[in-house]
Design a protein around this motif. Structure first.
Motif, PDB file in Angstrom:
ATOM      1  N   ALA A 158       0.837  -1.201   0.000  1.00 51.77           N
ATOM      2  CA  ALA A 158       0.000   0.000   0.000  1.00 51.77           C
ATOM      3  C   ALA A 158       0.870   1.248   0.000  1.00 51.77           C
ATOM      4  O   ALA A 158       0.652   2.182  -0.785  1.00 51.77           O
ATOM      5  CB  ALA A 158      -0.923   0.000   1.215  1.00 51.77           C
ATOM      6  N   THR A 159       1.844   1.280   0.883  1.00 45.21           N
ATOM      7  CA  THR A 159       2.827   2.360   0.922  1.00 45.21           C
ATOM      8  C   THR A 159       3.966   1.931   1.824  1.00 45.21           C
ATOM      9  O   THR A 159       3.821   1.013   2.636  1.00 45.21           O
ATOM     10  CB  THR A 159       2.209   3.683   1.423  1.00 45.21           C
ATOM     11  N   THR A 160       5.102   2.601   1.682  1.00 45.62           N
ATOM     12  CA  THR A 160       6.269   2.304   2.495  1.00 45.62           C
ATOM     13  C   THR A 160       6.715   3.563   3.233  1.00 45.62           C
ATOM     14  O   THR A 160       6.570   4.669   2.723  1.00 45.62           O
ATOM     15  CB  THR A 160       7.445   1.797   1.642  1.00 45.62           C
ATOM     16  N   PRO A 161       7.272   3.398   4.436  1.00 46.70           N
ATOM     17  CA  PRO A 161       7.787   4.575   5.149  1.00 46.70           C
ATOM     18  C   PRO A 161       9.091   5.053   4.522  1.00 46.70           C
ATOM     19  O   PRO A 161       9.886   4.247   4.033  1.00 46.70           O
ATOM     20  CB  PRO A 161       8.022   4.041   6.565  1.00 46.70           C
ATOM     21  N   MET A 162       9.306   6.354   4.522  1.00 46.80           N
ATOM     22  CA  MET A 162      10.587   6.867   4.062  1.00 46.80           C
ATOM     23  C   MET A 162      11.673   6.467   5.060  1.00 46.80           C
ATOM     24  O   MET A 162      11.483   6.571   6.272  1.00 46.80           O
ATOM     25  CB  MET A 162      10.547   8.390   3.913  1.00 46.80           C
ATOM     26  N   THR A 163      12.793   6.010   4.539  1.00 45.84           N
ATOM     27  CA  THR A 163      13.924   5.668   5.407  1.00 45.84           C
ATOM     28  C   THR A 163      14.692   6.941   5.772  1.00 45.84           C
ATOM     29  O   THR A 163      14.528   7.990   5.132  1.00 45.84           O
ATOM     30  CB  THR A 163      14.859   4.675   4.708  1.00 45.84           C
ATOM     31  N   GLN A 164      15.550   6.854   6.786  1.00 49.48           N
ATOM     32  CA  GLN A 164      16.211   8.061   7.287  1.00 49.48           C
ATOM     33  C   GLN A 164      17.067   8.769   6.239  1.00 49.48           C
ATOM     34  O   GLN A 164      17.016  10.001   6.147  1.00 49.48           O
ATOM     35  CB  GLN A 164      17.053   7.726   8.525  1.00 49.48           C
ATOM     36  N   PRO A 165      17.859   8.058   5.424  1.00 53.58           N
ATOM     37  CA  PRO A 165      18.617   8.780   4.393  1.00 53.58           C
ATOM     38  C   PRO A 165      17.731   9.538   3.405  1.00 53.58           C
ATOM     39  O   PRO A 165      18.096  10.621   2.936  1.00 53.58           O
ATOM     40  CB  PRO A 165      19.401   7.666   3.692  1.00 53.58           C
ATOM     41  N   VAL A 166      16.571   8.981   3.101  1.00 50.99           N
ATOM     42  CA  VAL A 166      15.627   9.652   2.193  1.00 50.99           C
ATOM     43  C   VAL A 166      15.050  10.893   2.866  1.00 50.99           C
ATOM     44  O   VAL A 166      14.954  11.970   2.252  1.00 50.99           O
ATOM     45  CB  VAL A 166      14.512   8.679   1.772  1.00 50.99           C
ATOM     46  N   ILE A 167      14.684  10.763   4.131  1.00 50.60           N
ATOM     47  CA  ILE A 167      14.166  11.918   4.885  1.00 50.60           C
ATOM     48  C   ILE A 167      15.231  13.011   4.970  1.00 50.60           C
ATOM     49  O   ILE A 167      14.939  14.202   4.768  1.00 50.60           O
ATOM     50  CB  ILE A 167      13.727  11.484   6.302  1.00 50.60           C
ATOM     51  N   ASP A 168      16.479  12.622   5.267  1.00 55.38           N
ATOM     52  CA  ASP A 168      17.562  13.600   5.369  1.00 55.38           C
ATOM     53  C   ASP A 168      17.757  14.354   4.051  1.00 55.38           C
ATOM     54  O   ASP A 168      17.970  15.573   4.043  1.00 55.38           O
ATOM     55  CB  ASP A 168      18.868  12.905   5.762  1.00 55.38           C
ATOM     56  N   THR A 169      17.691  13.627   2.939  1.00 57.44           N
ATOM     57  CA  THR A 169      17.836  14.261   1.618  1.00 57.44           C
ATOM     58  C   THR A 169      16.694  15.227   1.342  1.00 57.44           C
ATOM     59  O   THR A 169      16.900  16.335   0.828  1.00 57.44           O
ATOM     60  CB  THR A 169      17.894  13.184   0.520  1.00 57.44           C
ATOM     61  N   LEU A 170      15.490  14.813   1.701  1.00 58.50           N
ATOM     62  CA  LEU A 170      14.335  15.683   1.507  1.00 58.50           C
ATOM     63  C   LEU A 170      14.479  16.972   2.313  1.00 58.50           C
ATOM     64  O   LEU A 170      14.310  18.081   1.779  1.00 58.50           O
ATOM     65  CB  LEU A 170      13.053  14.936   1.918  1.00 58.50           C
ATOM     66  N   VAL A 171      14.800  16.842   3.593  1.00 60.97           N
ATOM     67  CA  VAL A 171      14.908  18.016   4.463  1.00 60.97           C
ATOM     68  C   VAL A 171      16.027  18.936   3.999  1.00 60.97           C
ATOM     69  O   VAL A 171      15.865  20.166   3.939  1.00 60.97           O
ATOM     70  CB  VAL A 171      15.133  17.565   5.931  1.00 60.97           C
ATOM     71  N   GLU A 172      17.163  18.357   3.644  1.00 59.31           N
ATOM     72  CA  GLU A 172      18.288  19.165   3.166  1.00 59.31           C
ATOM     73  C   GLU A 172      17.890  19.996   1.947  1.00 59.31           C
ATOM     74  O   GLU A 172      18.212  21.192   1.858  1.00 59.31           O
ATOM     75  CB  GLU A 172      19.460  18.247   2.824  1.00 59.31           C
ATOM     76  N   ASN A 173      17.186  19.378   1.027  1.00 58.42           N
ATOM     77  CA  ASN A 173      16.820  20.089  -0.191  1.00 58.42           C
ATOM     78  C   ASN A 173      15.663  21.056   0.024  1.00 58.42           C
ATOM     79  O   ASN A 173      15.555  22.054  -0.698  1.00 58.42           O
ATOM     80  CB  ASN A 173      16.502  19.085  -1.302  1.00 58.42           C
ATOM     81  N   LEU A 174      14.818  20.787   1.012  1.00 60.71           N
ATOM     82  CA  LEU A 174      13.788  21.765   1.361  1.00 60.71           C
ATOM     83  C   LEU A 174      14.429  23.058   1.842  1.00 60.71           C
ATOM     84  O   LEU A 174      13.932  24.163   1.577  1.00 60.71           O
ATOM     85  CB  LEU A 174      12.868  21.201   2.443  1.00 60.71           C
ATOM     86  N   HIS A 175      15.546  22.930   2.545  1.00 53.52           N
ATOM     87  CA  HIS A 175      16.262  24.102   3.050  1.00 53.52           C
ATOM     88  C   HIS A 175      17.076  24.790   1.951  1.00 53.52           C
ATOM     89  O   HIS A 175      17.101  26.019   1.865  1.00 53.52           O
ATOM     90  CB  HIS A 175      17.206  23.696   4.183  1.00 53.52           C
ATOM     91  N   GLN A 176      17.724  23.981   1.100  1.00 56.16           N
ATOM     92  CA  GLN A 176      18.747  24.540   0.218  1.00 56.16           C
ATOM     93  C   GLN A 176      18.304  24.702  -1.237  1.00 56.16           C
ATOM     94  O   GLN A 176      18.849  25.563  -1.947  1.00 56.16           O
ATOM     95  CB  GLN A 176      20.000  23.658   0.269  1.00 56.16           C
TER      96      GLN A 176
END
Length: 384
Positions: free
Chosen positions: A10-28
């Motif tokens: 149905a869906t999968t949770p984002m893993t920590q490296p994926v979350i870190d990449t998302l947050v980094e790019n949201l900032h930068q």
């Protein structure tokens, strides 16, 4: 009470490296990739780097990847735009009876516009017959849309064989690879695939994001009307941070990791089957235990107990499983996949659950699931 998530189809949770990449790019990298100044240029660089990573994962060229909002948009675009742009060549389409609703509903829409759609039947393993396909293909066929792997029973359909049959045919070949991408080895050139749909959230990426692979030379108008993003193939400002996170999920999911996950998930399936058998549970697997299938999906017929009772009791014990496709979970209609496999009067339709594994599941969780399921079955049936 420890919670166990076993509905990864149905869906999968984002893993920590994926979350870190998302947050980094949201900032930068929040700039609009279509603008010409430094903010936009940097976002454009991130966007194209991600496109390259994703293209390489299916042996495609970078400019053949079109970012979309997910599998539904990709499927709708490939099917509807192909049909409308090629109808002068014929109005016949071939698909299967077990496709996702994101394919079946566009097909019904096209039937209302006068197109003829052949729905290939499946056997009790969820597999189509190539003889049926050969019989259906004709000079009027303009599109073949066959899913790569089924989301409810995990059957792996004969994509390479179909692609080879269409090399010298006018029909374009589309495959819904939403469940298969991230688990199976996909090579669009080797398998002669023209169009391919994916969704990021099925392999630990963000939701509302996917891509449509469009082979060079496949031309039809943008499904969405608006700006000229994605080289005029998909209007709308690209979600660069999410796309960067998607690429990170794809990087993690290397060919070696795919093979490792498939093997681990097959072990989980055998673990469940062995545990239920040892406990004397009356059950059957819906589909096949063929290791070439999508091994993260296991569909079980628990004889004599309704899907609703099984799901509810497992949920009360902190275990999440499904009765079928998440996209139809709120519907009173039976699973069209199980109906296609076993007929509408089969008791399996109302007595089956889908268990699906993900990267974060462990063997201990599988043992706990089996133990809990056995207790629930024996309690409901009044057994000691």
């Amino acid at each position: 009470m420890a919670e166990i998530y076993l509905d990864n189809a149905a869906t999968t949770p984002m893993t920590q490296p994926v979350i870190d990449t998302l947050v980094e790019n949201l900032h930068q990298n929040w700039g609009n990739a279509s603008t010409g100044y430094s903010y936009g240029r940097e976002s454009k660089r991130v966007l194209e780097d991600a496109r390259h990573v994703i293209a390489q994962s299916i042996n495609a060229e970078d400019d053949e990847i079109v970012f979309t909002s997910g599998g539904t948009e990709s499927d709708n675009t490939a099917i509807i735009q192909t049909a409308l742009s090629r109808q002068k060549l014929g109005k016949h389409i071939i698909t299967t009876a077990i496709e996702h609703e994101a394919v079946l509903k566009p097909m019904k829409y096209l039937e209302n516009l006068g197109f003829k759609v052949t729905y290939l039947p499946v056997d009790e393993t969820g597999q189509i017959s190539l003889a049926d396909f050969d019989a259906a293909l004709d000079d009027e066929t303009i599109l073949v849309s066959i899913m790569m792997g089924n989301n409810e029973v995990g059957s792996h359909l004969p994509i390479a064989e179909i692609g080879a049959r269409l090399v010298d045919h006018q029909a374009w070949f589309h495959t819904d690879a939403v469940q298969a991408y991230g688990l199976l080895d996909i090579d669009v050139k080797r398998d002669h695939i023209d169009l391919l749909s994916t969704s990021a959230h099925k392999l630990n990426g963000p939701k509302m994001l996917g891509f449509l692979y469009r082979r060079q030379g496949i031309n039809f108008p943008s499904y969405l009307k608006g700006g000229d993003q994605e080289t005029k193939r998909r209007a709308g400002t690209e979600n660069v941070p999410a796309i960067a996170a998607f690429a990170k999920a794809v990087e993690i999911d290397s060919p070696t990791e795919k093979a490792t996950r498939q093997a681990r998930y097959f072990d989980f399936k055998k673990q469940i089957v062995a545990g239920l058998t040892a406990a004397g549970i009356d059950f059957e697997v819906n589909g096949s235990m063929d290791p070439k299938n999508l091994n993260h999906v296991l569909n079980l017929w628990i004889k004599g107990i309704s899907t609703y009772i099984l799901q509810t009791n497992l949920d009360l014990d902190g275990i999440a499983v499904s009765g079928g496709s998440a996209c139809t979970a709120g519907s009173l209609e039976p699973s069209h996949v199980l109906v296609a496999m076993f007929g509408k009067d089969s008791p399996r339709i109302e007595e089956s659950i889908r268990v699906s594994f993900g990267a974060l599941n462990t063997s201990d969780e599988i043992n706990q699931f089996v133990t809990t399921l056995v207790k629930i079955i024996k309690r409901v049936k009044g057994e000691n």
